[in-house]
Design an enzyme around this catalytic site. Structure first.
Site, PDB file in Angstrom:
ATOM      1  N   CYS A 115       0.826  -1.227   0.000  1.00 13.82           N
ATOM      2  CA  CYS A 115       0.000   0.000   0.000  1.00 13.82           C
ATOM      3  C   CYS A 115       0.853   1.269   0.000  1.00 13.82           C
ATOM      4  O   CYS A 115       0.359   2.348  -0.305  1.00 13.82           O
ATOM      5  CB  CYS A 115      -0.927  -0.002   1.197  1.00 13.82           C
ATOM      6  SG  CYS A 115      -2.010  -1.435   1.205  1.00 13.82           S
ATOM      7  N   HIS A 256      -3.192   7.113   2.655  1.00 10.86           N
ATOM      8  CA  HIS A 256      -3.628   5.831   2.096  1.00 10.86           C
ATOM      9  C   HIS A 256      -5.014   5.518   2.650  1.00 10.86           C
ATOM     10  O   HIS A 256      -5.275   5.728   3.833  1.00 10.86           O
ATOM     11  CB  HIS A 256      -2.629   4.737   2.487  1.00 10.86           C
ATOM     12  CG  HIS A 256      -3.119   3.373   2.122  1.00 10.86           C
ATOM     13  ND1 HIS A 256      -3.465   3.053   0.828  1.00 10.86           N
ATOM     14  CD2 HIS A 256      -3.348   2.261   2.868  1.00 10.86           C
ATOM     15  CE1 HIS A 256      -3.874   1.792   0.794  1.00 10.86           C
ATOM     16  NE2 HIS A 256      -3.825   1.296   2.021  1.00 10.86           N
ATOM     17  N   ASN A 286      -9.878  -0.091  -0.234  1.00 10.88           N
ATOM     18  CA  ASN A 286      -8.410  -0.036  -0.228  1.00 10.88           C
ATOM     19  C   ASN A 286      -7.891  -0.545  -1.582  1.00 10.88           C
ATOM     20  O   ASN A 286      -8.067  -1.716  -1.914  1.00 10.88           O
ATOM     21  CB  ASN A 286      -7.926  -0.917   0.924  1.00 10.88           C
ATOM     22  CG  ASN A 286      -6.416  -0.939   1.072  1.00 10.88           C
ATOM     23  OD1 ASN A 286      -5.681  -0.520   0.180  1.00 10.88           O
ATOM     24  ND2 ASN A 286      -5.953  -1.449   2.201  1.00 10.88           N
TER      25      ASN A 286
HETATM   26  O1  UT7 Z   1      -3.696  -1.324   3.470  1.00  6.86           O
HETATM   27  C1  UT7 Z   1      -2.873  -1.798   4.491  1.00  6.86           C
HETATM   28  C2  UT7 Z   1      -3.419  -1.472   5.731  1.00  6.86           C
HETATM   29  N1  UT7 Z   1      -4.632  -2.197   6.015  1.00  6.86           N
HETATM   30  C3  UT7 Z   1      -5.306  -1.768   7.015  1.00  6.86           C
HETATM   31  O2  UT7 Z   1      -4.908  -0.786   7.563  1.00  6.86           O
HETATM   32  C4  UT7 Z   1      -6.524  -2.511   7.491  1.00  6.86           C
HETATM   33  C5  UT7 Z   1      -6.490  -2.476   8.975  1.00  6.86           C
HETATM   34  N2  UT7 Z   1      -7.558  -3.178   9.655  1.00  6.86           N
HETATM   35  C6  UT7 Z   1      -8.863  -2.826   9.591  1.00  6.86           C
HETATM   36  O3  UT7 Z   1      -9.266  -1.990   8.822  1.00  6.86           O
HETATM   37  C7  UT7 Z   1      -9.795  -3.466  10.583  1.00  6.86           C
HETATM   38  O4  UT7 Z   1      -9.060  -4.178  11.529  1.00  6.86           O
HETATM   39  C8  UT7 Z   1     -10.850  -4.398   9.968  1.00  6.86           C
HETATM   40  C9  UT7 Z   1     -11.888  -3.591   9.229  1.00  6.86           C
HETATM   41  C10 UT7 Z   1     -10.186  -5.390   9.058  1.00  6.86           C
HETATM   42  C11 UT7 Z   1     -11.590  -5.166  11.046  1.00  6.86           C
HETATM   43  O5  UT7 Z   1     -12.153  -4.286  11.991  1.00  6.86           O
HETATM   44  P1  UT7 Z   1     -11.979  -4.554  13.553  1.00  6.86           P
HETATM   45  O6  UT7 Z   1     -12.738  -3.525  14.253  1.00  6.86           O
HETATM   46  O7  UT7 Z   1     -10.499  -4.643  13.821  1.00  6.86           O
HETATM   47  O8  UT7 Z   1     -12.709  -5.922  13.716  1.00  6.86           O
HETATM   48  P2  UT7 Z   1     -12.112  -7.349  14.181  1.00  6.86           P
HETATM   49  O9  UT7 Z   1     -11.175  -7.899  13.173  1.00  6.86           O
HETATM   50  O10 UT7 Z   1     -11.613  -7.206  15.576  1.00  6.86           O
HETATM   51  O11 UT7 Z   1     -13.421  -8.205  14.176  1.00  6.86           O
HETATM   52  C12 UT7 Z   1     -14.529  -7.907  15.017  1.00  6.86           C
HETATM   53  C13 UT7 Z   1     -15.634  -8.895  14.717  1.00  6.86           C
HETATM   54  C14 UT7 Z   1     -15.185 -10.346  14.656  1.00  6.86           C
HETATM   55  O12 UT7 Z   1     -16.204 -11.135  15.230  1.00  6.86           O
HETATM   56  P3  UT7 Z   1     -16.017 -11.732  16.720  1.00  6.86           P
HETATM   57  O13 UT7 Z   1     -14.780 -12.552  16.659  1.00  6.86           O
HETATM   58  O14 UT7 Z   1     -15.889 -10.524  17.596  1.00  6.86           O
HETATM   59  O15 UT7 Z   1     -17.276 -12.513  16.912  1.00  6.86           O
HETATM   60  C15 UT7 Z   1     -15.127 -10.643  13.175  1.00  6.86           C
HETATM   61  O16 UT7 Z   1     -15.364 -12.008  12.883  1.00  6.86           O
HETATM   62  O17 UT7 Z   1     -16.193  -8.606  13.441  1.00  6.86           O
HETATM   63  C16 UT7 Z   1     -16.269  -9.805  12.668  1.00  6.86           C
HETATM   64  N3  UT7 Z   1     -16.131  -9.459  11.256  1.00  6.86           N
HETATM   65  C17 UT7 Z   1     -17.179  -9.186  10.469  1.00  6.86           C
HETATM   66  N4  UT7 Z   1     -18.497  -9.135  10.709  1.00  6.86           N
HETATM   67  C18 UT7 Z   1     -19.303  -8.805   9.702  1.00  6.86           C
HETATM   68  C19 UT7 Z   1     -14.990  -9.360  10.533  1.00  6.86           C
HETATM   69  N5  UT7 Z   1     -15.290  -9.009   9.264  1.00  6.86           N
HETATM   70  C20 UT7 Z   1     -16.641  -8.903   9.220  1.00  6.86           C
HETATM   71  C21 UT7 Z   1     -17.532  -8.574   8.192  1.00  6.86           C
HETATM   72  N6  UT7 Z   1     -18.856  -8.530   8.485  1.00  6.86           N
HETATM   73  N7  UT7 Z   1     -17.144  -8.279   6.941  1.00  6.86           N
END
Ligand code: UT7
Length: 329
Positions: A115, A256, A286
């Site tokens: 990225c 980004h 992204n």
């Molecule tokens: O380009 C390079 C840089 N990339 C980034 O900077 C991306 C960085 N990360 C992020 O943007 C975020 O971490 C995410 C958007 C990927 C995830 O958000 P989060 O607030 O960190 O959520 P999480 O991974 O902690 O997941 C929370 C919950 C989980 O469920 P449980 O385990 O709490 O029951 C996931 O399974 O959300 C669930 N989850 C979803 N639910 C509905 C993960 N993806 C989804 C989804 N829809 N698409």
């Protein structure tokens, strides 16, 4: 000492594929909701390349627009640098395909910094201009991530999109105008946080790697999130230091575009007014190395960045890598 020339962006181009994939479309594909995607990421829709459309096809569209915007023709271009992690092939480079498709007559190579790819490639282009070796360099960020996304993995497939952006970097006669400072960084010890594990020489493609879905992008999202916030704040401060400017001198931050919450956190930590931060993640998701350059293109075309503006591009991604560029527009 050889002469030092100033480098400035003299032309911009961008291209995103026509097909729009909305959060509502994704609701039908994986266990997710528009509400979750919007509130956790800020993304509403993303673009998806047509079948057969590769990173070079997108890059050609953006590149040609940038060349025309600079008032040049492909034959005026001295070098083509393409930032991509979704190249047409492992080799030859996507840059070589772009060189022949646009009819340029020059050197061409790819760079991979995920990225952070565009500001990394811009830094290389700038150095060739500064050294006096070349006059006009075409720097492109182009990605077709949709081919490397696991469309059954809801934690990644909602985040990414396809697109390309391009800039012509030229020798400038105005000393205070153009690229003022650059900061580049990496931390390979965190490589496993964000990667496509198979397909390279560490894990060559095999039935087993395909069965284990190792040819798709993997990300430990919440870990990457925390590091992204800290590192983008750091990269902005480092490039300001290198350029001898204060944050109050900056008119527009072009970050980004990975996640709206990351951008809000960076804005707060820098104590920057939100109006000074350009955001388009809601429309494209992204796009890896294409994100910062497409955002710069839109910021310029909508008048958010004007002649005389001081701007910072800042990116963070797989590698880990980060990069920032301070530009007097
Ligand atoms: O380009 C390079 C840089 N990339 C980034 O900077 C991306 C960085 N990360 C992020 O943007 C975020 O971490 C995410 C958007 C990927 C995830 O958000 P989060 O607030 O960190 O959520 P999480 O991974 O902690 O997941 C929370 C919950 C989980 O469920 P449980 O385990 O709490 O029951 C996931 O399974 O959300 C669930 N989850 C979803 N639910 C509905 C993960 N993806 C989804 C989804 N829809 N698409």
């Amino acid at each position: 000492m050889p002469p030092q020339y100033q480098a400035a962006i003299t032309g911009l181009g961008a291209y995103v594929p026509e097909k729009v994939l909305t959060n509502f479309d994704l609701e039908k594909m994986v266990d997710t909701t528009d509400e979750w995607i919007r509130t956790r990421t800020g993304i509403r829709e993303r673009r998806i390349a047509a079948k057969g459309q590769s990173a070079s096809d997108l890059g050609v569209r953006a590149g040609m627009e940038a060349i025309q915007d600079a008032g040049l023709t492909p034959k005026d271009i001295d070098l083509i640098i393409v930032a991509t992690v979704t190249p047409d092939m492992a080799f030859p480079s996507t840059a070589c395909y772009i060189q022949t498709k646009i009819g340029a007559d020059c050197g061409a190579f790819d760079m991979a910094a995920a990225c952070s790819g565009f500001p990394y490639a811009l830094a290389v282009g700038e150095s060739f201009i500064r050294s006096g070796r070349y006059q006009h360099i075409l720097v492109i960020g182009s990605e077709v991530l949709s081919g490397f996304i696991d469309w059954t993995d809801r934690s990644t497939c909602v985040l990414f999109g396809d697109g390309a952006g391009a800039a012509v970097v030229s020798r400038s006669n105005h000393e205070s105008h153009g690229i003022i400072a650059t900061h580049l960084g990496s931390d390979g010890s965190q490589a496993d946080l964000l990667q496509i594990p198979a397909g390279g020489s560490m894990n060559p493609p095999s039935e087993e790697t395909i069965r284990n879905r190792m040819h798709f992008l993997k990300m430990q999202g919440s870990e990457v999130f925390k590091i992204a916030v800290r590192t983008m704040e750091y990269a902005v401060k480092e490039v300001l230091k290198a350029g001898h400017l204060q944050l109050s001198d900056i008119d527009c931050l072009i970050p980004h575009q990975a996640n709206m919450r990351i951008l809000q956190a960076v804005t707060e930590r820098l104590e920057l007014s939100p109006e000074k931060v350009f955001i388009n993640v809601e429309r494209y998701g992204n796009m890896s190395s294409a994100s910062t350059i497409v955002a710069l293109y839109e910021a310029v075309k909508t008048g958010k960045v004007k002649k005389g503006s001081n701007i910072i591009l800042v990116a963070f991604g797989g590698g880990l890598t980060w990069a920032s560029t301070l530009i007097h527009w």
